[in-house]
Design a protein around this motif. Structure first.
Motif, PDB file in Angstrom:
ATOM      1  N   GLY A  55      45.989  30.410  44.484  1.00 35.38           N
ATOM      2  CA  GLY A  55      45.121  29.260  44.644  1.00 35.38           C
ATOM      3  C   GLY A  55      43.682  29.677  44.856  1.00 35.38           C
TER       4      GLY A  55
ATOM      5  N   ALA B  49      39.734  27.619  45.827  1.00 28.00           N
ATOM      6  CA  ALA B  49      38.945  26.409  46.048  1.00 28.00           C
ATOM      7  C   ALA B  49      37.563  26.618  45.441  1.00 28.00           C
TER       8      ALA B  49
ATOM      9  N   ILE C 159      40.650  22.234  43.849  1.00 35.66           N
ATOM     10  CA  ILE C 159      41.543  23.287  44.294  1.00 35.66           C
ATOM     11  C   ILE C 159      42.348  23.641  43.058  1.00 35.66           C
TER      12      ILE C 159
ATOM     13  N   GLU D  61      43.440  26.532  51.187  1.00 31.36           N
ATOM     14  CA  GLU D  61      42.385  26.151  50.241  1.00 31.36           C
ATOM     15  C   GLU D  61      41.549  24.989  50.759  1.00 31.36           C
TER      16      GLU D  61
ATOM     17  N   HIS E  10      38.869  26.343  52.944  1.00 29.55           N
ATOM     18  CA  HIS E  10      37.735  26.810  52.135  1.00 29.55           C
ATOM     19  C   HIS E  10      36.904  25.628  51.623  1.00 29.55           C
TER      20      HIS E  10
END
Length: 107
Positions: free
Chosen positions: A15, A17, A22, A39, A42
């Motif tokens: 993943g 961000a 995302i 995420e 972030h």
């Protein structure tokens, strides 16, 4: 603001961000609460730094760490933004109680 999810199977991580998205490697990861929380942390960091400064600080911190540790993984895991996200990714209510600029304590 809630992030939009994008699926990109060639993503080099599970993943990532990147405001306002995302990005995840597989649609099944959208239901992984720890990954999504990481995420979202972030995402919040990006918003409080008005996005562009986040990326500049993230890159600068990574480069300093790379010189310091001479290892990509150590450099990455010692980025102050990553330290906060990894420290709290299992706390699914963290963002409700998180104070502004909480990442500063990881400097």
């Amino acid at each position: 603001m809630k992030p939009w999810f994008l699926i990109w199977s060639r993503l080099p991580a599970n993943g990532m961000a990147i405001f306002p998205f995302i990005i995840i490697k597989d649609v099944r990861m959208k239901t992984d609460p720890v990954l999504v929380n990481h995420e979202r942390i972030h995402f919040r960091q990006q918003l409080e730094l008005l996005i562009l400064p986040f990326y500049l600080l993230y890159l600068l911190n990574y480069l300093v760490n790379l010189v310091r540790f001479k290892n990509h993984y150590l450099a990455y895991f010692n980025i102050l933004f990553e330290k906060e996200a990894y420290a709290h990714e299992h706390d699914l209510v963290y963002l409700k109680k998180r104070k502004f600029f909480a990442w500063i304590k990881y400097v």
